[in-house]
Each structure stands twice: as structure tokens, then as C-alpha cells.
Design an enzyme around this catalytic site. Structure first.
Site, PDB file in Angstrom:
ATOM      1  N   SER A  28      65.461  57.003  61.018  1.00 38.42           N
ATOM      2  CA  SER A  28      65.518  58.041  59.988  1.00 38.42           C
ATOM      3  C   SER A  28      66.948  58.386  59.581  1.00 38.42           C
ATOM      4  O   SER A  28      67.169  59.269  58.763  1.00 38.42           O
ATOM      5  CB  SER A  28      64.795  59.300  60.477  1.00 38.42           C
ATOM      6  OG  SER A  28      65.293  59.709  61.741  1.00 38.42           O
ATOM      7  N   THR A 161      47.439  84.234  21.900  1.00 37.17           N
ATOM      8  CA  THR A 161      46.583  83.840  23.027  1.00 37.17           C
ATOM      9  C   THR A 161      45.768  82.667  22.506  1.00 37.17           C
ATOM     10  O   THR A 161      45.487  82.605  21.296  1.00 37.17           O
ATOM     11  CB  THR A 161      45.640  84.980  23.485  1.00 37.17           C
ATOM     12  OG1 THR A 161      44.808  85.349  22.383  1.00 37.17           O
ATOM     13  CG2 THR A 161      46.400  86.203  23.948  1.00 37.17           C
ATOM     14  N   HIS A 162      45.411  81.749  23.371  1.00 40.54           N
ATOM     15  CA  HIS A 162      44.733  80.507  22.935  1.00 40.54           C
ATOM     16  C   HIS A 162      45.552  79.784  21.864  1.00 40.54           C
ATOM     17  O   HIS A 162      44.993  79.070  21.024  1.00 40.54           O
ATOM     18  CB  HIS A 162      43.333  80.791  22.390  1.00 40.54           C
ATOM     19  CG  HIS A 162      42.511  81.701  23.241  1.00 40.54           C
ATOM     20  ND1 HIS A 162      41.670  81.250  24.232  1.00 40.54           N
ATOM     21  CD2 HIS A 162      42.433  83.058  23.259  1.00 40.54           C
ATOM     22  CE1 HIS A 162      41.080  82.289  24.820  1.00 40.54           C
ATOM     23  NE2 HIS A 162      41.547  83.396  24.252  1.00 40.54           N
ATOM     24  N   SER A 283      67.668  59.988  18.853  1.00 42.54           N
ATOM     25  CA  SER A 283      66.841  58.788  18.906  1.00 42.54           C
ATOM     26  C   SER A 283      67.701  57.599  18.508  1.00 42.54           C
ATOM     27  O   SER A 283      68.539  57.710  17.614  1.00 42.54           O
ATOM     28  CB  SER A 283      65.671  58.939  17.938  1.00 42.54           C
ATOM     29  OG  SER A 283      65.166  57.660  17.588  1.00 42.54           O
ATOM     30  N   LYS A 289      66.702  62.725  14.417  1.00 41.72           N
ATOM     31  CA  LYS A 289      66.102  63.384  15.575  1.00 41.72           C
ATOM     32  C   LYS A 289      67.098  64.123  16.463  1.00 41.72           C
ATOM     33  O   LYS A 289      68.173  63.639  16.758  1.00 41.72           O
ATOM     34  CB  LYS A 289      65.387  62.336  16.442  1.00 41.72           C
ATOM     35  CG  LYS A 289      64.176  61.739  15.780  1.00 41.72           C
ATOM     36  CD  LYS A 289      62.946  62.608  15.925  1.00 41.72           C
ATOM     37  CE  LYS A 289      62.443  62.454  17.295  1.00 41.72           C
ATOM     38  NZ  LYS A 289      61.166  62.028  17.568  1.00 41.72           N
ATOM     39  N   ASN A 291      66.173  65.851  20.139  1.00 36.66           N
ATOM     40  CA  ASN A 291      65.009  65.997  21.007  1.00 36.66           C
ATOM     41  C   ASN A 291      65.267  66.963  22.166  1.00 36.66           C
ATOM     42  O   ASN A 291      66.371  66.994  22.723  1.00 36.66           O
ATOM     43  CB  ASN A 291      64.609  64.632  21.580  1.00 36.66           C
ATOM     44  CG  ASN A 291      64.177  63.673  20.486  1.00 36.66           C
ATOM     45  OD1 ASN A 291      63.607  64.089  19.474  1.00 36.66           O
ATOM     46  ND2 ASN A 291      64.468  62.393  20.678  1.00 36.66           N
ATOM     47  N   GLU A 296      61.814  68.632  28.361  1.00 39.85           N
ATOM     48  CA  GLU A 296      60.768  67.645  28.664  1.00 39.85           C
ATOM     49  C   GLU A 296      60.931  67.097  30.085  1.00 39.85           C
ATOM     50  O   GLU A 296      59.959  66.887  30.803  1.00 39.85           O
ATOM     51  CB  GLU A 296      60.818  66.504  27.653  1.00 39.85           C
ATOM     52  CG  GLU A 296      60.405  66.928  26.256  1.00 39.85           C
ATOM     53  CD  GLU A 296      60.700  65.841  25.236  1.00 39.85           C
ATOM     54  OE1 GLU A 296      59.758  65.175  24.810  1.00 39.85           O
ATOM     55  OE2 GLU A 296      61.879  65.650  24.884  1.00 39.85           O
ATOM     56  N   GLN A 328      58.316  63.098  61.526  1.00 42.80           N
ATOM     57  CA  GLN A 328      59.566  62.605  60.928  1.00 42.80           C
ATOM     58  C   GLN A 328      59.426  62.498  59.400  1.00 42.80           C
ATOM     59  O   GLN A 328      60.413  62.488  58.681  1.00 42.80           O
ATOM     60  CB  GLN A 328      59.931  61.239  61.530  1.00 42.80           C
ATOM     61  CG  GLN A 328      61.203  60.641  60.970  1.00 42.80           C
ATOM     62  CD  GLN A 328      61.665  59.450  61.792  1.00 42.80           C
ATOM     63  OE1 GLN A 328      62.091  59.607  62.923  1.00 42.80           O
ATOM     64  NE2 GLN A 328      61.576  58.256  61.235  1.00 42.80           N
TER      65      GLN A 328
HETATM   66  N1  ARG Z   1      63.965  61.366  64.091  1.00 41.68           N
HETATM   67  C1  ARG Z   1      62.991  62.170  64.715  1.00 41.68           C
HETATM   68  C2  ARG Z   1      62.287  63.107  63.695  1.00 41.68           C
HETATM   69  O1  ARG Z   1      62.804  63.280  62.649  1.00 41.68           O
HETATM   70  C3  ARG Z   1      63.625  63.021  65.762  1.00 41.68           C
HETATM   71  C4  ARG Z   1      62.701  63.393  66.885  1.00 41.68           C
HETATM   72  C5  ARG Z   1      62.365  62.188  67.647  1.00 41.68           C
HETATM   73  N2  ARG Z   1      61.586  62.513  68.797  1.00 41.68           N
HETATM   74  C6  ARG Z   1      60.906  61.583  69.454  1.00 41.68           C
HETATM   75  N3  ARG Z   1      60.216  61.971  70.443  1.00 41.68           N
HETATM   76  N4  ARG Z   1      60.945  60.322  69.106  1.00 41.68           N
HETATM   77  O2  ARG Z   1      61.224  63.645  63.932  1.00 41.68           O
END
Ligand code: ARG
Length: 469
Positions: A28, A161-162, A283, A289, A291, A296, A328
Site C-alpha cells: 500500500s 417549482t417544477h 469550442s 461558444k 461553455n 459541468e 487497507q
Molecule cells: N497497510 C496496512 C493497512 O493499510 C497496515 C496494517 C497492516 N496490518 C496487518 N496486520 N497486515 O491496513
């Protein structure tokens, strides 16, 4: 490629390194590196806490804190260092850097703690900061609304309204209507941040820390006002993130509704606003144009934020007690919603501030006689006619007016009297736009005096929001 790096954290009972493609799958670091400031703050607080608990000497605690400061300084100036890291996650990154610097002392920091409680704590710290930032942007938006409401005070517009002409109102009343929604968003976000403001540290992996830790002091050190109550709950609770995502989704919905009004108002059929060049595009084909792309895109990006809320709700559904790696998946939706909501709010504030409201066109549209039909019914009510009956009479008058090819303002009194003898000369005074507005003097109504009072109250609440972003 083998990926032995993270095994330093947990590899003792493993014979073989994780498969390289699995390592990429489970890491992560690519996204939780955003929480490096929170990680390092937590690590420093932890070093102080376990020194206070007698697990480290004070001198060891101080050396750890100093090394963590150095890591923080390098992280700020050396992005390539972060980019090159093969760490599993942000916790692994910090620990590896610390061990590189301090050897065995670096390896002492993880005593008595788990990444499960760390990630919950750092995510809460991140959410509190993100909410502060978005409330700051909301401050800009409500300020822009208040400034436009003040600058355009007194300009009428047709209220619908509407999407059908209903009754006239003041442009400032319309602006403040959107403003109220954003004030509620600011409050909702503050409530979500208050939910996040409890420190899980000391919960361990799931059952609590086995060392005599002062959890309250540790929480205070990290800027939390309280500690979580149950270690098992603390490592798996993501309600604070869900509440924040709901608040962001609602904010996005409100932005989208403002955007829809602005897109309509910018169309030639309405012509209520002049789009600012700085927040519009042209555009490549049609030279005429201009826009309303800012609005949007704000409308269009709302769906992603809903998506984030649903993604996390779905992740949390069906999880057994305690920490599960599924959790995670909590961070990316929240980070994405944070980024988008912040940009949307800032652009909305700037685009609204730069918009010119076309007074002549708004006044002209507000003159539609259909907008004062309610006034005619109220006129008859004032003479003692029950409202239902008055409504019926005015309906017939309007149908006749349509047949005569006249507006109700142009109908001769004699013709009106065919529908009720109670119509008199004074009817013309209630048929004016000014009268229709002035009669709505209740608190929260659209009469000029009521809107002025509402604006003052609105400004007072902005001041409060800015005092405590
Ligand atoms: N990267 C993990 C998370 O975001 C951290 C916790 C990991 N804990 C574990 N028991 N593997 O949740």
C-alpha cells in the site's frame, strides 16, 4: 524479482519470500505514503510514551525522536528517495529508515504496538486534517455567496417549482439558499472530524497493549481529545471515514445542484448570468461558444465521490470482528474524495465570485404576471373569501386572461368583477413585483428586510466557521 523487503517485518516464520506479483498486489506504499507525516508524528509520540513507561531509557527515546526528525526532513526534500522505496506500507517505510539510521535501537520502536492500531490512528489524524482543509475551502465558498448576495441585494428573479414560474424572489435569497446547504456541510464535516477525534493507540493488534502505557497522554501528544474505548473495536472501526465520505458526498451533491442552476442560468434561454472567461472554455469548432465547463465538471465529478462512499461501505460490510486486511481498501476512496471535493469547492468559490449577474434580464423575467397569481388569491382571502374558493376564482380569471390574450395585470376591472364583485381598484397595488416580495417578511422569507437579516445571520455563522476551521 523476489520481494524480501517486508519480510524483515514479519518473515521469521516464512521459508520463502512472497511472490513478486503478490507483493505488488498487497503493498500500500504507493498510496499510504500520503500519511508519512502522520506516521512520523505517531512514531515520535510512541518513542516518548514507551520511554515514559520505562521500556526505553530517556536517552534512547530522545535518539529515536531525533532520527525521526531527520527522516522527516529528508522525506520533504528528497522525493526520489520515497519514489524508489520498495516498502510494503508507510509503517514499513519509517521502520526501515529508522533501522538504517540507528541499527538495533531503531528496531526497538515497534515494542508493544501493532500496525493495526497505527493505521487506524494515522487514518484518523489524516481525516481530521482533511476536514480542516475542506472546511477552509467551504469558508471561501460561503464568503463568495455572501459577497454576491450583498452586491446584488434587491435584484428580483422568477422563482420556480417544477421548473415552472411560481413566485418572485430575490436573487440574494436564491444565493443564500445554496449558502445554507454549504453551512450544513461545514457542520456535518465538523461532526465527522469529532467522530475521528479518538486515539486507538494502546489497542495493540486487537486486545490492548501489554505494557503500562499512559494512553491518555499519548492521545494528547497526538492532538486527540479522547481515547477509544475498546481495543477490538478500535482496530476495525472505520465509521469516522464513512461519516466523512457521507459528508463529502452530500457536499458534492450540493455543489452539483448549484452547478445545475448555473448551467441553466448561463443558457441563452435564461440569460441570467455572464460566465467569467477565467472559468469557462470555448469550442474548437463553434467560435461563438462559451461553455460553463467549471460547473459541468463539478456536476460530473459528484459521482466519483458517491462511488467512494459506496466502495468503503461495501468493504466494511460482512467483515468479522477485529482487523482484516480488507481494511487497507479504506484509504484510496477517502483520499480520492478528499482531493476531488477540495478542488470542486475551491473552483466553485472562485467561479461564483467571478460571475456577473445580469440585472436587466433578471428584472425582466421577474415581471412575468404569472408570478403574482398567488397575490390575487391572497387579495380575495383578505376580503373574507375562503382560500380554496379564491384559488378557484383566480384560476378562472387566468384562463379568461389567456383567452382574452391579456395578462392579469392588463385585465379591465369590469372584466375581473365578472368573476368576483370583491375585485376593486386597489388590486393593481398587490399585483406589483415589489408588493409580492415585500409581503414575504417572515423570518426566512424573501422580502428585502428578511433577506438583509438573513445575510447578517449568515455572515455571523461564517465568522464562526472561520474561527474554528
Ligand atoms: N497497510 C496496512 C493497512 O493499510 C497496515 C496494517 C497492516 N496490518 C496487518 N496486520 N497486515 O491496513
Amino acid at each position: 524479482m523476489t520481494a524480501p523487503e517486508s519480510q524483515k517485518m514479519w518473515g521469521g516464520r516464512f521459508e520463502r519470500a512472497p511472490d513478486a506479483s503478490f507483493y505488488e498486489f498487497e503493498r500500500s506504499w504507493s498510496f499510504d505514503r500520503r500519511m508519512l507525516p502522520q506516521e512520523l508524528a505517531l512514531d515520535r509520540a510512541w518513542a516518548r510514551a514507551i520511554a515514559a513507561a520505562g521500556i526505553l531509557t530517556n536517552e534512547e527515546g530522545e535518539r529515536l525522536v531525533a532520527a525521526l526528525d531527520e527522516i522527516e526532513a529528508r522525506a520533504k526534500s528528497d522525493v526520489a528517495w520515497l519514489d524508489a522505496s520498495k516498502a510494503e506500507d508507510v509503517h514499513h517505510f519509517a521502520e526501515t529508515a529508522l533501522i538504517e539510521k540507528l541499527g538495533p535501537l531503531g528496531a526497538k520502536l515497534h515494542t508493544g504496538r501493532s500496525r493495526n492500531e497505527m493505521v487506524a490512528t494515522e487514518f484518523r489524524m489524516y481525516v481530521k486534517e482533511a476536514v480542516r482543509e475542506i472546511r477552509g475551502a467551504l469558508g471561501l465558498l460561503v464568503r463568495a455567496i455572501a459577497a454576491q448576495a450583498k452586491a446584488n441585494l434587491g435584484i428580483p428573479m422568477p422563482g420556480t417549482t417544477h421548473m415552472q414560474h411560481a413566485q418572485p424572489l430575490l436573487l440574494s435569497h436564491w444565493l443564500l439558499a445554496h449558502g445554507e446547504a454549504f453551512q450544513r456541510d461545514a457542520e456535518r464535516l465538523a461532526a465527522a472530524a469529532a467522530g475521528a477525534d479518538a486515539c486507538p493507540l494502546g489497542s495493540g493488534a486487537l486486545t490492548g497493549c501489554a505494557f503500562p502505557l499512559d494512553r491518555k497522554a499519548l492521545a494528547r501528544d497526538l492532538g486527540f481529545s479522547r481515547i477509544t474505548a475498546n481495543s477490538l473495536d478500535a482496530v476495525s472501526d472505520r465509521d469516522f471515514a464513512l461519516e466523512t465520505l457521507f459528508a463529502l458526498a452530500t457536499l458534492a451533491m450540493h455543489l452539483s445542484r448549484l452547478a445545475e442552476d448555473m448551467v441553466l442560468f448561463a443558457s441563452p434561454e435564461f440569460g441570467f448570468i455572464e460566465l467569467p472567461d477565467e472559468y469557462s472554455t470555448g469550442s474548437s469548432l463553434m467560435p461563438q461558444k462559451k461553455n460553463p465547463d467549471a460547473w459541468e465538471l463539478i456536476r460530473g465529478k459528484t459521482g466519483r465521490i458517491y462511488g467512494s462512499l459506496f466502495a468503503l461501505l461495501t468493504t466494511c460490510k460482512g467483515l468479522p470482528s477485529s482487523y482484516q486486511r480488507d481494511l487497507q481498501e479504506d484509504k484510496e476512496p477517502l483520499f480520492a474524495a478528499h482531493d476531488q471535493a477540495l478542488a470542486m469547492t475551491r473552483i466553485a468559490a472562485a467561479a461564483l465570485a467571478a460571475t456577473k449577474f445580469r440585472e436587466a434580464r433578471l428584472r425582466e423575467a421577474a415581471q412575468d404576471p404569472a408570478l403574482v397569481a398567488t397575490e390575487v388569491a391572497d387579495y380575495l382571502v383578505a376580503q373574507g373569501i375562503p382560500f380554496r374558493e379564491a384559488h378557484e376564482i383566480v384560476g378562472k380569471v387566468l384562463r379568461a386572461a389567456e383567452q382574452d390574450g391579456k395578462s392579469i395585470r392588463e385585465m379591465p376591472l369590469e372584466r375581473l368583477k365578472q368573476f368576483s364583485p370583491l375585485f376593486g381598484r386597489d388590486l393593481s397595488t398587490v399585483l406589483t413585483l415589489e408588493s409580492a416580495l415585500a409581503r414575504r417578511g417572515v423570518a426566512g422569507g424573501t422580502a428585502p428586510g428578511a433577506v438583509r437579516a438573513a445575510l447578517a445571520d449568515f455572515n455571523a455563522r461564517i465568522a464562526k466557521l472561520e474561527e474554528n476551521p
